[in-house]
Write a protein that holds these residues in place. Structure first.
Motif, PDB file in Angstrom:
ATOM      1  N   THR A  30       0.836  -1.206   0.000  1.00  0.00           N
ATOM      2  CA  THR A  30       0.000   0.000   0.000  1.00  0.00           C
ATOM      3  C   THR A  30       0.868   1.251   0.000  1.00  0.00           C
ATOM      4  O   THR A  30       0.621   2.179  -0.777  1.00  0.00           O
TER       5      THR A  30
ATOM      6  N   ASN B 135      -5.041   4.633  -4.287  1.00  0.00           N
ATOM      7  CA  ASN B 135      -6.096   5.565  -3.924  1.00  0.00           C
ATOM      8  C   ASN B 135      -6.491   5.240  -2.487  1.00  0.00           C
ATOM      9  O   ASN B 135      -7.451   4.495  -2.255  1.00  0.00           O
ATOM     10  N   PRO B 136      -5.746   5.769  -1.512  1.00  0.00           N
ATOM     11  CA  PRO B 136      -5.946   5.350  -0.122  1.00  0.00           C
ATOM     12  C   PRO B 136      -7.291   5.800   0.438  1.00  0.00           C
ATOM     13  O   PRO B 136      -7.813   6.856   0.075  1.00  0.00           O
ATOM     14  N   THR B 137      -7.824   4.975   1.320  1.00  0.00           N
ATOM     15  CA  THR B 137      -9.011   5.382   2.063  1.00  0.00           C
ATOM     16  C   THR B 137      -8.602   6.488   3.030  1.00  0.00           C
ATOM     17  O   THR B 137      -7.409   6.698   3.294  1.00  0.00           O
ATOM     18  N   LEU B 138      -9.569   7.185   3.563  1.00  0.00           N
ATOM     19  CA  LEU B 138      -9.252   8.220   4.552  1.00  0.00           C
ATOM     20  C   LEU B 138      -8.580   7.620   5.773  1.00  0.00           C
ATOM     21  O   LEU B 138      -7.670   8.228   6.345  1.00  0.00           O
ATOM     22  N   THR B 139      -8.987   6.430   6.161  1.00  0.00           N
ATOM     23  CA  THR B 139      -8.372   5.777   7.318  1.00  0.00           C
ATOM     24  C   THR B 139      -6.888   5.552   7.081  1.00  0.00           C
ATOM     25  O   THR B 139      -6.056   5.871   7.934  1.00  0.00           O
ATOM     26  N   VAL B 140      -6.535   5.011   5.927  1.00  0.00           N
ATOM     27  CA  VAL B 140      -5.127   4.763   5.592  1.00  0.00           C
ATOM     28  C   VAL B 140      -4.374   6.081   5.496  1.00  0.00           C
ATOM     29  O   VAL B 140      -3.269   6.218   6.021  1.00  0.00           O
ATOM     30  N   LEU B 141      -4.976   7.061   4.850  1.00  0.00           N
ATOM     31  CA  LEU B 141      -4.324   8.358   4.704  1.00  0.00           C
ATOM     32  C   LEU B 141      -4.059   8.997   6.064  1.00  0.00           C
ATOM     33  O   LEU B 141      -2.964   9.495   6.318  1.00  0.00           O
TER      34      LEU B 141
END
Length: 70
Positions: free
Chosen positions: A34, A44-50
């Motif tokens: 990732t 295209n990261p999720t907000l959680t990952v970001l």
């Protein structure tokens, strides 16, 4: 900011902190793959990952909302 610019900013900050992609992945509790994809503008990261990445790297996110047709 597009995904390529985001990836470049995250990579530059990671390098300035002298941590590897694997270390960043471990600290953020996400996969190495990732981190690799995001840094290359392919993810295209999720907000959680970001948010996890931003927290580890010491960044804050500013959100702007633009209302169309108002």
């Amino acid at each position: 900011m597009g995904m390529t610019e985001l990836g470049t900013a995250l990579r530059d900050r990671r390098k300035s902190l002298r941590i590897t992609q694997r270390e960043l992945a471990t600290y953020a509790d996400i996969s190495h793959n990732t981190v690799y994809k995001i840094e290359r503008g392919q993810g295209n990261p999720t907000l959680t990952v970001l948010f996890k990445l931003l927290d580890v790297l010491g960044f804050e996110m500013e959100v702007r909302v633009k209302m169309l047709g108002v």
